[in-house]
Design a protein around this motif. Structure first.
Motif, PDB file in Angstrom:
ATOM      1  N   GLY A 191       0.901  -1.219  -0.008  1.00  0.00           N
ATOM      2  CA  GLY A 191      -0.088  -0.056  -0.070  1.00  0.00           C
ATOM      3  C   GLY A 191       0.976   1.318  -0.117  1.00  0.00           C
ATOM      4  N   GLU A 192       0.826   2.116   0.897  1.00  0.00           N
ATOM      5  CA  GLU A 192       1.397   3.321   1.043  1.00  0.00           C
ATOM      6  C   GLU A 192       2.538   3.163   1.971  1.00  0.00           C
ATOM      7  OE1 GLU A 192      -0.644   6.948   1.524  1.00  0.00           O
ATOM      8  OE2 GLU A 192      -2.213   6.557   0.054  1.00  0.00           O
ATOM      9  N   GLY A 193       2.877   1.961   2.449  1.00  0.00           N
ATOM     10  CA  GLY A 193       4.104   1.710   3.160  1.00  0.00           C
ATOM     11  C   GLY A 193       4.706   0.453   3.120  1.00  0.00           C
ATOM     12  N   VAL A 194       5.066  -0.199   4.019  1.00  0.00           N
ATOM     13  CA  VAL A 194       5.802  -1.434   4.085  1.00  0.00           C
ATOM     14  C   VAL A 194       5.003  -2.587   4.883  1.00  0.00           C
ATOM     15  CG1 VAL A 194       7.869  -0.332   3.354  1.00  0.00           C
ATOM     16  CG2 VAL A 194       7.498  -0.736   5.644  1.00  0.00           C
ATOM     17  N   ARG A 195       5.569  -3.743   5.000  1.00  0.00           N
ATOM     18  CA  ARG A 195       5.544  -4.695   5.676  1.00  0.00           C
ATOM     19  C   ARG A 195       6.423  -5.690   5.795  1.00  0.00           C
ATOM     20  NH1 ARG A 195       3.305  -9.685   3.967  1.00  0.00           N
ATOM     21  NH2 ARG A 195       2.761 -10.011   1.765  1.00  0.00           N
ATOM     22  N   LEU A 196       6.479  -6.552   6.790  1.00  0.00           N
ATOM     23  CA  LEU A 196       7.652  -7.491   6.792  1.00  0.00           C
ATOM     24  C   LEU A 196       7.025  -8.946   6.528  1.00  0.00           C
ATOM     25  CD1 LEU A 196       8.916  -6.644  10.434  1.00  0.00           C
ATOM     26  CD2 LEU A 196       9.792  -5.890   8.271  1.00  0.00           C
ATOM     27  N   LYS A 197       8.108  -9.691   5.658  1.00  0.00           N
ATOM     28  CA  LYS A 197       7.585 -10.911   5.477  1.00  0.00           C
ATOM     29  C   LYS A 197       8.897 -11.905   5.644  1.00  0.00           C
ATOM     30  CE  LYS A 197       6.920 -13.575   1.049  1.00  0.00           C
ATOM     31  NZ  LYS A 197       6.972 -13.577  -0.370  1.00  0.00           N
ATOM     32  N   GLN A 198       8.453 -13.013   6.615  1.00  0.00           N
ATOM     33  CA  GLN A 198       9.189 -13.854   6.997  1.00  0.00           C
ATOM     34  C   GLN A 198       9.828 -14.827   5.915  1.00  0.00           C
ATOM     35  OE1 GLN A 198       9.165 -17.630   9.667  1.00  0.00           O
ATOM     36  NE2 GLN A 198       9.005 -15.671  11.033  1.00  0.00           N
ATOM     37  N   VAL A 199      11.066 -14.835   5.607  1.00  0.00           N
ATOM     38  CA  VAL A 199      11.803 -15.514   4.697  1.00  0.00           C
ATOM     39  C   VAL A 199      12.559 -16.925   5.047  1.00  0.00           C
ATOM     40  CG1 VAL A 199      11.546 -13.723   2.909  1.00  0.00           C
ATOM     41  CG2 VAL A 199      13.559 -14.064   4.491  1.00  0.00           C
ATOM     42  N   ARG A 200      12.926 -16.798   6.274  1.00  0.00           N
ATOM     43  CA  ARG A 200      13.720 -17.736   7.021  1.00  0.00           C
ATOM     44  C   ARG A 200      13.382 -17.960   8.429  1.00  0.00           C
ATOM     45  NH1 ARG A 200      18.850 -19.257   8.885  1.00  0.00           N
ATOM     46  NH2 ARG A 200      19.218 -17.019   9.303  1.00  0.00           N
ATOM     47  N   ALA A 201      13.798 -18.916   8.976  1.00  0.00           N
ATOM     48  CA  ALA A 201      13.490 -19.216  10.506  1.00  0.00           C
ATOM     49  C   ALA A 201      14.407 -20.383  10.967  1.00  0.00           C
ATOM     50  CB  ALA A 201      12.285 -19.361  11.060  1.00  0.00           C
ATOM     51  N   GLU A 202      15.446 -20.225  12.178  1.00  0.00           N
ATOM     52  CA  GLU A 202      15.944 -21.210  12.413  1.00  0.00           C
ATOM     53  C   GLU A 202      15.546 -21.546  13.814  1.00  0.00           C
ATOM     54  OE1 GLU A 202      18.273 -24.617  12.528  1.00  0.00           O
ATOM     55  OE2 GLU A 202      18.495 -23.149  10.805  1.00  0.00           O
ATOM     56  N   THR A 203      14.735 -22.654  14.234  1.00  0.00           N
ATOM     57  CA  THR A 203      14.255 -22.665  15.455  1.00  0.00           C
ATOM     58  C   THR A 203      14.961 -23.825  16.336  1.00  0.00           C
ATOM     59  OG1 THR A 203      12.909 -24.713  14.774  1.00  0.00           O
ATOM     60  CG2 THR A 203      11.965 -22.397  14.672  1.00  0.00           C
ATOM     61  N   LEU A 204      15.847 -24.495  15.882  1.00  0.00           N
ATOM     62  CA  LEU A 204      16.781 -25.610  16.500  1.00  0.00           C
ATOM     63  C   LEU A 204      15.940 -26.376  17.177  1.00  0.00           C
ATOM     64  CD1 LEU A 204      19.374 -23.285  18.183  1.00  0.00           C
ATOM     65  CD2 LEU A 204      19.450 -24.250  16.087  1.00  0.00           C
ATOM     66  N   HIS A 205      14.703 -26.512  16.857  1.00  0.00           N
ATOM     67  CA  HIS A 205      13.672 -27.854  17.337  1.00  0.00           C
ATOM     68  C   HIS A 205      13.592 -27.281  18.675  1.00  0.00           C
ATOM     69  CE1 HIS A 205      13.912 -29.682  13.170  1.00  0.00           C
ATOM     70  NE2 HIS A 205      15.283 -29.621  13.501  1.00  0.00           N
ATOM     71  N   MET A 206      13.350 -26.136  19.293  1.00  0.00           N
ATOM     72  CA  MET A 206      13.378 -26.011  20.486  1.00  0.00           C
ATOM     73  C   MET A 206      11.890 -25.444  20.693  1.00  0.00           C
ATOM     74  SD  MET A 206      16.852 -24.009  21.674  1.00  0.00           S
ATOM     75  CE  MET A 206      18.278 -24.591  21.735  1.00  0.00           C
ATOM     76  N   LYS A 207      11.547 -25.609  22.016  1.00  0.00           N
ATOM     77  CA  LYS A 207      10.059 -25.112  22.192  1.00  0.00           C
ATOM     78  C   LYS A 207       9.834 -23.899  22.449  1.00  0.00           C
ATOM     79  CE  LYS A 207       8.829 -29.540  24.950  1.00  0.00           C
ATOM     80  NZ  LYS A 207       8.527 -29.958  26.215  1.00  0.00           N
ATOM     81  N   GLU A 208      10.958 -23.102  22.882  1.00  0.00           N
ATOM     82  CA  GLU A 208      10.849 -21.610  22.912  1.00  0.00           C
ATOM     83  C   GLU A 208      10.950 -20.868  21.667  1.00  0.00           C
ATOM     84  OE1 GLU A 208      13.771 -17.813  24.830  1.00  0.00           O
ATOM     85  OE2 GLU A 208      14.536 -19.926  24.456  1.00  0.00           O
ATOM     86  N   ARG A 209       9.693 -20.272  21.559  1.00  0.00           N
ATOM     87  CA  ARG A 209       9.420 -19.604  20.325  1.00  0.00           C
ATOM     88  C   ARG A 209       8.925 -18.151  20.398  1.00  0.00           C
ATOM     89  NH1 ARG A 209       8.501 -23.486  16.104  1.00  0.00           N
ATOM     90  NH2 ARG A 209       9.636 -25.159  16.645  1.00  0.00           N
ATOM     91  N   PRO A 210       9.799 -17.148  20.937  1.00  0.00           N
ATOM     92  CA  PRO A 210       9.807 -15.673  21.231  1.00  0.00           C
ATOM     93  C   PRO A 210       9.173 -15.182  20.105  1.00  0.00           C
ATOM     94  CG  PRO A 210      12.110 -16.199  21.156  1.00  0.00           C
ATOM     95  CD  PRO A 210      11.455 -17.480  20.999  1.00  0.00           C
ATOM     96  N   ASP A 211       8.137 -14.379  20.342  1.00  0.00           N
ATOM     97  CA  ASP A 211       7.546 -13.713  19.233  1.00  0.00           C
ATOM     98  C   ASP A 211       8.467 -12.588  18.602  1.00  0.00           C
ATOM     99  OD1 ASP A 211       5.017 -15.212  19.701  1.00  0.00           O
ATOM    100  OD2 ASP A 211       4.046 -13.540  20.535  1.00  0.00           O
ATOM    101  N   GLU A 212       9.233 -12.036  19.267  1.00  0.00           N
ATOM    102  CA  GLU A 212      10.149 -10.964  18.842  1.00  0.00           C
ATOM    103  C   GLU A 212      11.005 -11.453  17.696  1.00  0.00           C
ATOM    104  OE1 GLU A 212      12.371  -9.576  22.089  1.00  0.00           O
ATOM    105  OE2 GLU A 212      10.768  -8.952  23.382  1.00  0.00           O
ATOM    106  N   ILE A 213      11.185 -12.907  17.621  1.00  0.00           N
ATOM    107  CA  ILE A 213      11.949 -13.426  16.638  1.00  0.00           C
ATOM    108  C   ILE A 213      10.749 -14.115  15.440  1.00  0.00           C
ATOM    109  CG2 ILE A 213      13.610 -15.081  16.112  1.00  0.00           C
ATOM    110  CD1 ILE A 213      14.866 -15.039  18.811  1.00  0.00           C
ATOM    111  N   PHE A 214      10.118 -14.983  16.091  1.00  0.00           N
ATOM    112  CA  PHE A 214       9.410 -15.836  15.012  1.00  0.00           C
ATOM    113  C   PHE A 214       8.050 -15.208  14.579  1.00  0.00           C
ATOM    114  CE2 PHE A 214      12.111 -18.773  17.242  1.00  0.00           C
ATOM    115  CZ  PHE A 214      12.952 -19.181  16.328  1.00  0.00           C
ATOM    116  N   ALA A 215       7.364 -14.235  15.332  1.00  0.00           N
ATOM    117  CA  ALA A 215       6.205 -13.711  14.803  1.00  0.00           C
ATOM    118  C   ALA A 215       6.205 -12.082  14.676  1.00  0.00           C
ATOM    119  CB  ALA A 215       5.003 -13.868  16.237  1.00  0.00           C
ATOM    120  N   LEU A 216       7.443 -11.652  14.208  1.00  0.00           N
ATOM    121  CA  LEU A 216       7.793  -9.986  13.912  1.00  0.00           C
ATOM    122  C   LEU A 216       6.671  -9.599  13.075  1.00  0.00           C
ATOM    123  CD1 LEU A 216       9.267  -7.737  15.325  1.00  0.00           C
ATOM    124  CD2 LEU A 216      10.935  -8.295  13.499  1.00  0.00           C
TER     125      LEU A 216
END
Length: 369
Positions: free
Chosen positions: A200-225
């Motif tokens: 539109g008249e701005g930008v947005r973020l599109k996740q293109v890669r994620a490295e989770t190491l198969h861990m249960k910890e999934r902080p939103d600051e990393i994986f749901a930005l």
């Protein structure tokens, strides 16, 4: 990817469907690395005159009835005549950038020009649907630009720790954790990469890669930005830096909103005092990271996507990829969606003057081992 056939007929079909030849996308004049008095400037015009300024026409849309002109010491913009969309941009020529006073004013004057450009956009001077960022980039694509200041004009990035996120950039968020590998504990990284894309008249973020190491910890600051920022159209990143007046490190901060002016208003206070200041600015949200944040650009090297730190030169990129500078070529993606060939001396010195931008396409032959 469709594989090109050896037959002429099939090759022609393949070219239409898959764009096998990148050369067919180069449909604007070349950008040349030109030097006068040893000062390299990127320019799409021959600019052989001795004049210190040059006038460039830029298609920015038909003008409204508002006063849309911008007059500055270094950069000026004049609206088109009735019935046309071609604005006239006055800026230093290749010769003009050799003047010490002009060069020293670049950052201050460009910042002032971009601020006025944003004001004129809000007043309805330009075609609907454009934010300040593509306006800025379209002008930067068209005018002579000092090679070592190209990121300042295109992205407003001066290397001082503050950047408005714009298409072509990649945001990388990373947290180090103690993980298990082959029965041993070692330091590993949770990491995600986000492309900054136009929306539109701005930008947005599109996740293109994620490295989770198969861990249960999934902080939103990393994986749901991308989800945390989905209601915003403008994003300003404050990279980790010293808090003004102290020796303490301020963590990375992301400002989010729907107006670039609101983010600019909140920026200086947040930089000094953190996200609490942003609460008093209407329409601004603030996120403090507990991770390392890096700003990258995405380019293609021999058709393969590669990311480099913002500010990386073509010479550094070629060296990291083992490519011979004497064989290197560069195509630059412009805001218009077209491509231009960048012409430069194919030497180590020549490639050291060109700073990579998002969407650049590099090709070349690998050095023999």
């Amino acid at each position: 990817m469709i594989r090109c056939s050896l037959s002429v007929a099939m090759a022609a079909v393949c070219m239409v469907l898959a764009g096998c030849s990148a050369a067919h996308r180069v449909d604007v004049p070349s950008i040349r690395l030109m030097e006068a008095a040893g000062y390299p400037v990127l320019s799409s015009t021959a600019d052989a005159s001795k004049q210190l300024t040059v006038q460039t026409t830029v298609a920015l849309g038909a003008v409204s009835s508002a006063d849309c002109s911008i007059v500055g010491k270094v950069f000026s913009l004049r609206p088109p005549t009735a019935g046309t969309a071609q604005w006239t941009m006055t800026s230093p020529s290749v010769q003009g950038w050799q003047v010490a006073d002009t060069a020293s004013q670049l950052r201050t004057e460009w910042s002032a020009f971009v601020a006025q450009l944003a004001e004129r956009r809000r007043a309805g001077c330009f075609r609907a649907g454009w934010s300040a960022a593509p306006l800025q980039q379209t002008i930067a694509d068209a005018i002579p630009v000092p090679a070592d200041e190209a990121l300042v004009l295109r992205y407003g990035f001066s290397g001082e720790g503050v950047a408005d996120l714009q298409p072509g950039m990649v945001l990388q968020v990373e947290r180090s954790v103690l993980g298990e590998r082959k029965g041993r504990r070692e330091l590993q990284s949770l990491q995600a990469d986000y492309e900054v894309i136009a929306a539109g008249e701005g930008v947005r973020l599109k996740q293109v890669r994620a490295e989770t190491l198969h861990m249960k910890e999934r902080p939103d600051e990393i994986f749901a930005l991308d989800k945390l920022t989905q209601s915003a159209t403008h994003l300003r990143l404050l990279l980790q830096n010293l808090t003004p007046g102290t020796s303490a490190q301020r963590p990375p901060i992301l400002l989010m909103g729907k107006e670039d002016a609101a983010l600019q208003h909140a920026s200086s206070g947040v930089e000094a005092q953190g996200c609490n200041v942003a609460k008093s600015v209407a329409g601004v949200q603030c996120l403090t990271f507990h991770e390392a944040v890096s700003l990258l650009v995405s380019v293609k090297v021999n058709r393969k996507p590669v990311t480099f730190a913002l500010g990386t030169t073509l010479g550094v990129a070629l060296e990291s990829q083992g490519i011979d500078p004497a064989t290197a070529t560069l195509r630059r993606s412009l805001t218009s969606g077209r491509f231009a060939t960048v012409v430069f001396p194919q030497t180590r010195d020549g490639v050291s003057h060109i700073v990579l931008q998002g969407g650049d396409e590099i090709a070349g032959t690998k050095l023999s081992k």
